[in-house]
Design an enzyme around this catalytic site. Structure first.
Site, PDB file in Angstrom:
ATOM      1  N   GLY A 119      41.927  42.798  43.768  1.00 25.25           N
ATOM      2  CA  GLY A 119      42.310  42.418  42.416  1.00 25.25           C
ATOM      3  C   GLY A 119      41.297  42.933  41.415  1.00 25.25           C
ATOM      4  N   CYS A 120      41.711  43.031  40.167  1.00 26.33           N
ATOM      5  CA  CYS A 120      40.809  43.561  39.134  1.00 26.33           C
ATOM      6  C   CYS A 120      39.652  42.603  38.850  1.00 26.33           C
ATOM      7  CB  CYS A 120      41.591  43.872  37.858  1.00 26.33           C
ATOM      8  SG  CYS A 120      42.690  42.562  37.280  1.00 26.33           S
ATOM      9  N   TYR A 121      39.950  41.328  38.617  1.00 27.16           N
ATOM     10  CA  TYR A 121      38.880  40.357  38.384  1.00 27.16           C
ATOM     11  C   TYR A 121      37.932  40.261  39.594  1.00 27.16           C
ATOM     12  CZ  TYR A 121      41.381  38.360  34.297  1.00 27.16           C
ATOM     13  OH  TYR A 121      41.989  38.158  33.082  1.00 27.16           O
ATOM     14  N   THR A 123      37.182  42.438  41.805  1.00 29.93           N
ATOM     15  CA  THR A 123      36.351  43.635  41.944  1.00 29.93           C
ATOM     16  C   THR A 123      35.047  43.473  41.173  1.00 29.93           C
ATOM     17  OG1 THR A 123      38.239  45.103  42.319  1.00 29.93           O
ATOM     18  CG2 THR A 123      36.227  46.109  41.461  1.00 29.93           C
TER      19      THR A 123
END
Length: 306
Positions: A119-121, A123
């Site tokens: 996921g972006c968060y 990461t």
């Protein structure tokens, strides 16, 4: 030798479109598409899966699980799978697709049949926390709070439409039940034994992201200086890679969009030593290293093109 083949199941969504666009710049991959009229036809999708080396799933969790079940029906003829949903991110049978997370992780991704795209968060949060936990600077049971802001492109179709129609607020906190689906991923791969508090937010910009972790230095074992945290991060990530640790150089502000259009991930440690406070900050493009960029990196590894 024929080019490796790939099918994006869900290529019409935001992440799927971004991956398709980025793959146009990667030589040596043949991307195959299904007839739009058959995108939801299980038999047609299974036949497509049987014809390719790798399937990338850009689907909601439930649909991703259905696709994995279809691929599993193929037995020994099943393709490799890269899943961009949250369905398998903490499944021990899947390899986590954050190549810089640990030594050997890129090699593990390259040899895996099933990889979960991060996921972006998470990461940003994992990149900040895991090195410090492994170094013993942040205890595994430390009460961690993570704050983050993302561009609206990470929020799904309804959020994107609301912002682009001008009906969404300029800024808002969300996930205020404190049970965001990214929390297990952050906790598991950062090495924390205590569940962190995660407070996400969205701003009126399409893409870009900041993830921040405030710390009371005197509450950490040995009361380290902020420079020790920065040194531990710098030692963890090889120079010249996608993840870089940068000095703050007197900065007192940081904005989220500077890395848009790139796959870079920047880490910084802001500090006030007089107050014994530190702030860990990760900056990335939520559609770059936070989603489609990470997916293409994993695609290259899984197909032996990295």
């Amino acid at each position: 030798m024929p080019a490796p083949t790939l099918f994006i199941d869900g290529e019409a969504g935001t992440t799927g479109l971004e991956i398709r666009e980025k793959l146009a710049d990667v030589p040596g991959i043949e991307v195959r598409s299904i007839d739009p009229a058959l995108r939801k036809d299980p038999a047609a999708r299974r036949d497509m899966m049987a014809s390719v080396d790798l399937v990338v799933l850009c689907l909601p969790d439930a649909a991703a699980k259905e696709s994995v079940a279809l691929a599993s029906e193929l037995g020994a003829d099943a393709p490799k799978i890269l899943d961009a949903s949250t369905a398998y991110r903490v499944d021990p049978a899947w390899t986590y697709g954050f190549a810089e997370m640990a030594p050997g992780q890129a090699q593990a991704i390259a040899g895996a049949a099933r990889v979960s795209n991060p996921g972006c968060y998470p990461t940003g949060a994992i990149a900040l926390l895991r090195p410090l936990v492994e170094a013993g600077l942040v205890p595994r049971d430390f009460p961690v709070t993570i704050n983050a802001v993302s561009g609206y492109s990470g929020g799904g179709r309804q959020m994107i439409e609301a912002y682009e129609a001008g009906t969404a607020p300029a800024f808002e906190l969300y996930g205020l039940t404190l049970e965001h689906k990214h929390v297990p991923e952050v906790q598991g791969y950062s090495g924390l034994s205590r569940r962190p508090i995660f407070v996400p937010s969205v701003g009126n910009f399409r893409q870009g992201m900041l993830v921040s972790v405030p710390l009371h230095l005197d509450a950490l074992p040995g009361a380290p200086k902020a420079a020790e945290l920065e040194a531990a991060l710098s030692a963890y990530y090889p120079q010249g890679g996608l993840v870089s640790v940068l000095p703050t150089a007197g900065e007192t502000r940081i904005e989220p969009q500077a890395l848009n259009g790139t796959d870079a991930l920047e880490l910084r440690v802001f500090a006030n030593e007089a107050m014994r406070h530190a702030l860990l900050v990760a900056r990335l493009d939520n559609l770059g290293k936070g989603a489609s960029g990470a997916a293409v990196q994993n695609i290259r590894l899984m197909l032996g093109l990295a």
